[in-house]
Design an enzyme around this catalytic site. Structure first.
Site, PDB file in Angstrom:
ATOM      1  N   ARG A  40      36.956  39.911  46.171  1.00  0.00           N
ATOM      2  CA  ARG A  40      37.192  40.962  47.156  1.00  0.00           C
ATOM      3  C   ARG A  40      37.002  40.440  48.587  1.00  0.00           C
ATOM      4  NH1 ARG A  40      34.097  45.854  48.787  1.00  0.00           N
ATOM      5  NH2 ARG A  40      35.614  47.490  49.265  1.00  0.00           N
ATOM      6  N   HIS A  87      39.809  40.994  51.461  1.00  0.00           N
ATOM      7  CA  HIS A  87      39.550  41.679  52.725  1.00  0.00           C
ATOM      8  C   HIS A  87      39.640  40.729  53.920  1.00  0.00           C
ATOM      9  CE1 HIS A  87      37.798  45.749  51.384  1.00  0.00           C
ATOM     10  NE2 HIS A  87      38.533  45.243  50.411  1.00  0.00           N
ATOM     11  N   ASN A 141      34.638  47.813  54.586  1.00  0.00           N
ATOM     12  CA  ASN A 141      33.685  46.722  54.333  1.00  0.00           C
ATOM     13  C   ASN A 141      32.222  47.140  54.382  1.00  0.00           C
ATOM     14  OD1 ASN A 141      35.972  45.107  54.289  1.00  0.00           O
ATOM     15  ND2 ASN A 141      35.712  44.394  56.392  1.00  0.00           N
ATOM     16  N   HIS A 189      41.477  45.006  40.153  1.00  0.00           N
ATOM     17  CA  HIS A 189      40.507  46.055  39.824  1.00  0.00           C
ATOM     18  C   HIS A 189      40.176  46.087  38.337  1.00  0.00           C
ATOM     19  CE1 HIS A 189      41.062  48.659  43.708  1.00  0.00           C
ATOM     20  NE2 HIS A 189      40.571  47.459  43.940  1.00  0.00           N
TER      21      HIS A 189
END
Length: 321
Positions: A67, A71, A97, A196
């Protein structure tokens, strides 16, 4: 109708094409899977050992490290790792975040090890990209070749992080648009959403879906409500993939077929829309999903990288040199 072009215009066009080809060649040449083969030959093995150790200690860390890369991209310049300073407010407190991103300590450890091995050589941006790949592999997923040679930004943008990272509240059209803005097809968006299949989300992110949406399996919803009340418990966690939360597989897509998507944006992928067929395909063929995911990850790692003399190679990923 015949068309006539002057010699000078043809020569100009040829020169432009040659220049464009040269520039494309330079950029592609600067990113290479063998970028550190001479300058830091043990870089990749050092990263892999550290990732395996971190994931062995806590399975969830694999998803957290993947992740971080997600991001950071939508840029891929390690800006997400920068702490706030007097010049700018970093991205760590951006909406997507704040109180959510984790694994910074693992990146710090890896960077420290690499600085001891090869000072000022391996960028934080490349560390994030390799760590993401190694995390997927550590949890049983596929591998891919990471293009290396990216450099680190010297600034960060809180506003860019807030606006560029797709929100879990997006509908399908918003998801397709957000990824399309970065050059991804709808198929690639669905493949990347398959990340996911690992990781967890906080109650505050899925509460609205849990208590207000109808396209959610009733028994699944009931099981979630015990740990995510209508008020309070914002930071209580639930797995994004209720079936196999620490295995990188295609169970996420099978869950969507049964209305067991945890986030609103998850279930949007299978809700009577244009991506239903892709979810069906991935749910029945894990090999296709893994191949598409790997290709999309390579593409994501190539989003607007800093190369050559742009940016810098930070010695500490949390601050500019």
């Amino acid at each position: 109708m015949a068309h006539y072009y002057s010699t000078s215009s043809i020569q100009t066009t040829i020169r432009f094409c040659l220049l464009f080809s040269l520039l494309v060649g330079i950029v592609s040449a600067q990113l290479s899977s063998n970028f550190y083969a001479t300058s830091c030959p043990n870089a990749l093995s050092t990263i892999k050992t550290a990732v395996n150790s971190a994931v062995s200690s806590e399975k969830r860390m694999g998803a957290s490290l993947l992740r971080l890369h997600f991001h950071d991209c939508f840029g891929c310049d390690a800006s997400v790792l920068l702490d706030d300073n007097a010049t700018f407010t970093g991205e760590k407190t951006a909406g997507p975040n704040n109180n959510s991103l984790r694994g910074f300590n693992v990146i710090d450890t890896i960077k420290s090890q690499l600085e001891n091995l090869c000072p000022n050589i391996v960028s934080c941006a490349d560390i994030l990209a390799v760590v993401a790949r190694d995390s997927v592999v550590a949890l049983g997923g596929t591998t891919w070749t990471v293009p290396l040679g990216k450099r680190d930004s010297t600034t960060a943008s809180l506003s860019a992080a807030n606006s560029n990272i797709p929100a879990p509240t997006l509908n399908l059209s918003g998801l397709i648009s957000a990824f399309s803005n970065k050059g991804f097809t709808a198929r690639e968006m669905v493949a990347l959403s398959g990340s996911h299949t690992i990781g967890q989300a906080r109650c505050t992110v899925f509460r609205t879906r849990l208590y207000n949406e109808n396209n959610i399996n009733s028994s699944y919803a009931t099981s979630l409500k015990s740990n995510c009340p209508s008020t309070g418990g914002d930071n209580n966690l639930a797995p994004l993939d209720v079936t196999s939360p620490t295995s990188f597989d295609n169970a996420y897509f099978k869950n969507l077929l049964n209305n067991k998507g945890l986030l609103h944006s998850d279930q949007q992928l299978f809700n009577g829309g244009s991506t239903d067929s892709q979810v069906n395909a991935y749910s029945s063929n894990m090999g296709t999903f893994l191949a598409d995911f790997a290709n999309a990850m390579v593409k994501m790692g190539n989003l607007s990288p800093l190369t050559g003399t742009s940016g810098q190679v930070r010695t500490n990923c949390r601050k500019v040199n």
